[in-house]
Design a protein around this motif. Structure first.
Motif, mmCIF file in Angstrom:
data_model
loop_
_atom_site.group_PDB
_atom_site.id
_atom_site.type_symbol
_atom_site.label_atom_id
_atom_site.label_comp_id
_atom_site.label_asym_id
_atom_site.label_seq_id
_atom_site.Cartn_x
_atom_site.Cartn_y
_atom_site.Cartn_z
ATOM 1 N N CYS A 256 0.892 -3.437 4.567
ATOM 2 C CA CYS A 256 1.474 -3.451 3.220
ATOM 3 C C CYS A 256 1.976 -4.844 2.884
ATOM 4 N N ASP A 257 1.651 -5.271 1.688
ATOM 5 C CA ASP A 257 2.195 -6.487 1.084
ATOM 6 C C ASP A 257 2.958 -6.008 -0.137
ATOM 7 N N GLY A 258 4.226 -5.673 0.052
ATOM 8 C CA GLY A 258 4.982 -5.029 -1.012
ATOM 9 C C GLY A 258 4.383 -3.665 -1.285
ATOM 10 N N ASP A 259 3.986 -3.429 -2.535
ATOM 11 C CA ASP A 259 3.384 -2.152 -2.915
ATOM 12 C C ASP A 259 1.870 -2.138 -2.763
#
Length: 152
Positions: free
Chosen positions: A61-64
């Motif tokens: 995950c990269d943020g959302d």
């Protein structure tokens, strides 16, 4: 591009994130990894309410944003099957290796004898990753894909 990515198991609220990941895959990933939408359907089974006793799924995950996906199935067997995909925008930054190491470590820690996968003969990027992670090409599967094995 430097990303702070978390690799974690799928969670019940991730369905939309998983769908967006598969929607975002480029041509090569769709051709080599998600032909006929089979891997999307497999990933979405996690959210169908029935327990998946013989599969384990992780996402990066990269943020959302879901940047990558790795999974093992047939985890009730001594040699487990492996699948992996990295979104185009996150390739060539070591994420594939991190995802592979996550799944391989899980298999080792759970007493498996190895990890098995197939890949299309023209999927050179994936073959380079697998071979750099010590997978050995051991032959050709009945469907014509190359068969790789990492023995423990």
């Amino acid at each position: 591009m430097e990303h702070q990515l978390e690799i974690r198991r799928f969670r019940p609220g991730d369905r939309e994130r998983v769908d967006r990941f598969f929607d975002s895959l480029g041509f090569e990933a769709r051709m080599f990894f998600n032909r006929g939408d089979g891997n999307r359907r497999g990933a979405l089974r996690f959210f169908d309410g029935a327990p998946e006793e013989n599969a384990v799924r992780w996402m990066a995950c990269d943020g959302d944003v879901m940047a990558g996906y790795v999974f093992l199935w047939d985890t009730d067997r001594s040699v487990v099957w492996f699948g992996i995909a990295v979104a185009d925008a996150y390739q060539h930054a070591g994420l594939g290796r991190r995802l592979a190491e996550t799944a391989v470590s899980y298999a080792r820690e759970n007493g498996k004898g190895g990890v098995l996968l197939t890949t299309h003969p023209a999927n050179f990027k994936a073959q380079a990753l697998y071979e750099s992670c010590s997978f050995e090409r051991i032959g050709t599967a009945p469907d014509g894909e190359w068969l790789y094995l990492l023995r423990f």
